[in-house]
Design a protein around this motif. Structure first.
Motif, mmCIF file in Angstrom:
data_model
loop_
_atom_site.group_PDB
_atom_site.id
_atom_site.type_symbol
_atom_site.label_atom_id
_atom_site.label_comp_id
_atom_site.label_asym_id
_atom_site.label_seq_id
_atom_site.Cartn_x
_atom_site.Cartn_y
_atom_site.Cartn_z
ATOM 1 N N TYR A 107 28.888 24.474 -59.185
ATOM 2 C CA TYR A 107 28.544 23.389 -58.253
ATOM 3 C C TYR A 107 29.695 22.473 -57.852
ATOM 4 O O TYR A 107 29.518 21.616 -57.000
ATOM 5 C CB TYR A 107 27.413 22.549 -58.836
ATOM 6 C CG TYR A 107 26.200 23.364 -59.184
ATOM 7 C CD1 TYR A 107 25.406 23.929 -58.193
ATOM 8 C CD2 TYR A 107 25.852 23.605 -60.513
ATOM 9 C CE1 TYR A 107 24.295 24.694 -58.503
ATOM 10 C CE2 TYR A 107 24.742 24.371 -60.830
ATOM 11 C CZ TYR A 107 23.977 24.909 -59.829
ATOM 12 O OH TYR A 107 22.894 25.668 -60.145
ATOM 13 N N TRP A 110 29.773 18.261 -57.037
ATOM 14 C CA TRP A 110 28.385 17.794 -57.079
ATOM 15 C C TRP A 110 27.914 17.550 -58.513
ATOM 16 O O TRP A 110 27.022 16.741 -58.752
ATOM 17 C CB TRP A 110 27.460 18.778 -56.367
ATOM 18 C CG TRP A 110 27.693 18.746 -54.894
ATOM 19 C CD1 TRP A 110 28.364 19.675 -54.148
ATOM 20 C CD2 TRP A 110 27.303 17.711 -53.995
ATOM 21 N NE1 TRP A 110 28.408 19.280 -52.832
ATOM 22 C CE2 TRP A 110 27.764 18.074 -52.714
ATOM 23 C CE3 TRP A 110 26.617 16.513 -54.147
ATOM 24 C CZ2 TRP A 110 27.553 17.280 -51.597
ATOM 25 C CZ3 TRP A 110 26.402 15.729 -53.025
ATOM 26 C CH2 TRP A 110 26.866 16.111 -51.776
ATOM 27 N N PHE A 113 28.562 13.969 -59.436
ATOM 28 C CA PHE A 113 27.556 13.107 -58.815
ATOM 29 C C PHE A 113 26.240 13.157 -59.586
ATOM 30 O O PHE A 113 25.650 12.139 -59.906
ATOM 31 C CB PHE A 113 27.337 13.524 -57.353
ATOM 32 C CG PHE A 113 26.154 12.859 -56.724
ATOM 33 C CD1 PHE A 113 26.226 11.545 -56.311
ATOM 34 C CD2 PHE A 113 24.952 13.542 -56.568
ATOM 35 C CE1 PHE A 113 25.125 10.921 -55.739
ATOM 36 C CE2 PHE A 113 23.856 12.928 -56.005
ATOM 37 C CZ PHE A 113 23.939 11.609 -55.588
ATOM 38 N N ILE A 114 25.785 14.369 -59.902
ATOM 39 C CA ILE A 114 24.507 14.536 -60.626
ATOM 40 C C ILE A 114 24.597 13.904 -62.009
ATOM 41 O O ILE A 114 23.688 13.194 -62.438
ATOM 42 C CB ILE A 114 24.122 16.030 -60.707
ATOM 43 C CG1 ILE A 114 23.770 16.545 -59.307
ATOM 44 C CG2 ILE A 114 22.970 16.253 -61.673
ATOM 45 C CD1 ILE A 114 23.699 18.059 -59.206
ATOM 46 N N ALA A 142 32.604 10.789 -56.142
ATOM 47 C CA ALA A 142 31.340 11.271 -56.712
ATOM 48 C C ALA A 142 30.894 10.379 -57.860
ATOM 49 O O ALA A 142 29.699 10.082 -58.007
ATOM 50 C CB ALA A 142 31.490 12.718 -57.184
#
Length: 192
Positions: A107, A110, A113-114, A142
């Motif tokens: 990923y 991302w 960020f998650i 992020a």
């Protein structure tokens, strides 16, 4: 057994202390690098005790978290093999680290960020991002967006709930506390 009620009263009293913002900042910074307790446990009572400071506290928490994330990134980038890897092995975090590495491959940015937004241990991803020598600016963006969304959401929900929410939490804190303990124990046995 009411062990969480006195702890809640103590936390709410402490949340009003003049040094509470500095402690929140330090706790948030440490959580982004190594500390296991998320800053939400101090941010929430501080917003409950002073709702007019909700946005300022969320910003303080976000900035402190991103600074801690940068330190975690640098540790992963510069000190992984001599310092971080032995600690991950000693604290039985190596499997989580390897899992994070696989997520990075799938990923990319991302994942940061998650991890910033969710209750996933952010520190594992800051170290991983540094170790993988992820581009710094995307990591920083992020982190800031993910952590900011999380802390502003917590502060906003607590502020919106206001006194009625505080009253409900105070009335059911022992039930909430025991439910959290049960969930943590269950998750430990499920994921170990």
């Amino acid at each position: 057994m009411k062990i969480f009620s006195p702890l809640y009263v103590w936390t709410m009293r402490w949340a009003e202390h003049k040094a509470a913002p500095a402690v929140l900042s330090l706790l948030t910074f440490a959580e982004s690098v190594f500390f296991p307790i998320p800053p939400d446990v101090l941010l929430a009572p501080m917003v409950l005790s002073k709702p007019e400071r909700a946005w300022r506290l969320a910003l303080l928490t976000t900035v402190s978290s991103v600074i801690g994330g940068v330190v975690g990134y640098l540790l992963g980038y510069l000190m992984f093999e001599p310092l971080i890897q032995p600690l991950l092995i000693d604290f039985n975090y190596m499997d989580k680290f390897e899992h994070a590495m696989a997520w990075f491959k799938d990923y990319g940015v991302w994942v940061v960020f998650i991890a910033g937004f969710s209750p996933i241990p952010y520190k594992v991803f800051t170290l991983s991002a540094g170790f993988l020598q992820m581009l710094f600016i995307p990591f920083l963006i992020a982190s800031a967006v993910g952590r900011g969304m999380r802390f502003f959401l917590v502060a906003g929900l607590i502020k919106a709930g206001g006194e009625p929410m505080e009253k409900k939490i105070r009335e059911s804190i022992d039930l909430i506390g025991w439910a959290v303990v049960f969930i943590i124990v269950a998750l430990y046995f499920i994921f170990r």
